[in-house]
Scaffold this motif. Sequence first.
Motif, short mmCIF file in Angstrom:
data_model
loop_
_atom_site.label_atom_id
_atom_site.label_comp_id
_atom_site.label_asym_id
_atom_site.label_seq_id
_atom_site.Cartn_x
_atom_site.Cartn_y
_atom_site.Cartn_z
N PHE A 1 0.85 -1.20 0.00
CA PHE A 1 0.00 0.00 0.00
C PHE A 1 0.89 1.25 0.00
N ASP A 2 0.41 2.31 -0.59
CA ASP A 2 1.04 3.63 -0.45
C ASP A 2 -0.08 4.66 -0.38
N GLY A 3 0.28 5.90 -0.48
CA GLY A 3 -0.71 6.94 -0.31
C GLY A 3 -1.72 7.05 -1.42
N TYR A 4 -1.46 6.43 -2.55
CA TYR A 4 -2.35 6.58 -3.69
C TYR A 4 -3.23 5.36 -3.94
N GLY A 5 -3.08 4.35 -3.09
CA GLY A 5 -3.96 3.19 -3.21
C GLY A 5 -3.17 1.90 -3.27
N TYR A 6 -3.88 0.85 -3.78
CA TYR A 6 -3.31 -0.50 -3.77
C TYR A 6 -2.69 -0.78 -5.13
N HIS A 7 -1.45 -1.30 -5.10
CA HIS A 7 -0.74 -1.63 -6.33
C HIS A 7 -0.37 -3.12 -6.30
N GLY A 8 -0.40 -3.76 -7.44
CA GLY A 8 -0.05 -5.18 -7.54
C GLY A 8 -0.62 -5.75 -8.81
N THR A 9 -0.31 -7.03 -9.06
CA THR A 9 -0.78 -7.69 -10.27
C THR A 9 -1.90 -8.69 -10.00
N SER A 10 -2.16 -9.05 -8.77
CA SER A 10 -3.22 -10.01 -8.44
C SER A 10 -3.81 -9.69 -7.08
N PHE A 11 -5.01 -10.25 -6.87
CA PHE A 11 -5.72 -10.06 -5.60
C PHE A 11 -5.72 -11.39 -4.87
N GLU A 12 -5.31 -11.36 -3.60
CA GLU A 12 -5.32 -12.56 -2.76
C GLU A 12 -5.49 -12.14 -1.32
N GLN A 13 -6.54 -12.70 -0.68
CA GLN A 13 -6.86 -12.30 0.69
C GLN A 13 -7.57 -13.45 1.39
N SER A 14 -7.41 -13.54 2.69
CA SER A 14 -8.07 -14.56 3.52
C SER A 14 -9.25 -13.93 4.25
N TYR A 15 -10.37 -14.70 4.32
CA TYR A 15 -11.60 -14.23 4.97
C TYR A 15 -12.20 -15.38 5.78
N ARG A 16 -13.05 -14.98 6.70
CA ARG A 16 -13.89 -15.96 7.39
C ARG A 16 -15.18 -16.12 6.58
N CYS A 17 -15.55 -17.34 6.36
CA CYS A 17 -16.71 -17.61 5.49
C CYS A 17 -17.93 -17.99 6.33
N TYR A 18 -19.10 -17.59 5.81
CA TYR A 18 -20.38 -17.92 6.43
C TYR A 18 -21.38 -18.23 5.31
N SER A 19 -22.37 -18.99 5.65
CA SER A 19 -23.38 -19.40 4.66
C SER A 19 -24.40 -18.29 4.47
N ALA A 20 -25.30 -18.49 3.51
CA ALA A 20 -26.30 -17.48 3.17
C ALA A 20 -27.33 -17.28 4.27
N SER A 21 -27.41 -18.20 5.21
CA SER A 21 -28.38 -18.04 6.30
C SER A 21 -28.00 -16.89 7.24
N PHE A 22 -26.77 -16.39 7.15
CA PHE A 22 -26.34 -15.30 8.01
C PHE A 22 -26.61 -13.94 7.39
N ILE A 23 -27.14 -13.90 6.18
CA ILE A 23 -27.43 -12.65 5.50
C ILE A 23 -28.74 -12.82 4.74
N ASP A 24 -29.42 -11.72 4.55
CA ASP A 24 -30.73 -11.76 3.89
C ASP A 24 -30.55 -11.79 2.37
N LYS A 25 -29.84 -12.83 1.88
CA LYS A 25 -29.63 -13.01 0.45
C LYS A 25 -29.80 -14.50 0.09
N PRO A 26 -31.03 -15.02 0.13
CA PRO A 26 -31.21 -16.47 -0.14
C PRO A 26 -30.94 -16.84 -1.59
N GLN A 27 -30.92 -15.86 -2.50
CA GLN A 27 -30.75 -16.19 -3.92
C GLN A 27 -29.34 -16.70 -4.24
N ILE A 28 -28.39 -16.47 -3.35
CA ILE A 28 -27.04 -16.94 -3.66
C ILE A 28 -26.94 -18.47 -3.57
#
Length: 313
Positions: A3-30
């Motif tokens: 990161f620097d002051g002007y934003g994110y630089h790089g050639t690819s996106f890779e990040q770790s997240y905690r996952c939850y199912s659709a029952s935790f959000i009001d989006k049953p269509q997923i």
Amino acid sequence: MFFDGYGYHGTSFEQSYRCYSASFIDKPQIESGDKIIMPPSALDRLASLHIDYPMLFELRNDAAERVSHCGVLEFIAEEGMIYMPYWMMENLLLREGDIVRVKNVTLPKGTYVKLQPHTKDFLDISNPKAILETTLRNYSCLTTGDSIMVAYNNKKYYIDIIETKPSNAISIIETDCEVDFAPPLDYKEPERPAGPTSSSRALSQVEEAPAEAEPKFSAFTGTGRRLDGKPLKQLPPPVSLPGSKDKGPAVSNGNNTQPSGSSSQSTARQAQGKLVFGSNVNRPKETKQVCSNFLHSLLPHCLPLPGLDYSFS
């Protein structure tokens, strides 16, 4: 990535997240597709990269060494969290709150995919091809080894992806893809009958028995009696039917005379019970004697007519 002051630089996106199912959000269509919901910060990072659209991602569970692929629906999740269909969590062997690694990828357009339903119930649908085409419109990619879910008529059908071409993960957005089906997992080929059973054999024998037991016609099967009441010395043999196999064709010579032994043959034929009309030359002497004795026994009871002479030769 940095990161620097002007934003994110790089050639690819890779990040770790905690996952939850659709029952935790009001989006049953997923649940009816393969798209996930990511946080807004992911959109900011992806916008600063030179990536291919539509956005496709690789999901990896390092603990179970399972990999799948997906698209993105929205960027409205809480920071550090993503929401995904429950069937996708089952493919990745993830539970609620587990860590999943997300990386953007570019997949080739698919040309061939082979599917295998879990149960035969999917083939009982009136038009499974149309249902499958409608369902796959909500999918952006397919991965070999995954099991997708098709919802129809308040019932869920699971289908395995057993082969994809030209690679193990393909994009199915705006592409003509050939689809092939394998027999369902619970399908069993009908057993071929090894042969007629014992009951069918017994039934066929019972049906054939009456035909064999039908009596055949045989002429002159009764016993003969003498006119004088005396017992017969020898019973005549049974008479064969006309046209039997024992009867051979008549052979005649050029002089129209009977061959030698014709008298003995005619006598044998008469002894077998055949009636012969004609001359009495070949009649046995015993028959003549029987007739003479019978007429002599009737003579005392008959009144002679005047002018007639009776003689027996």
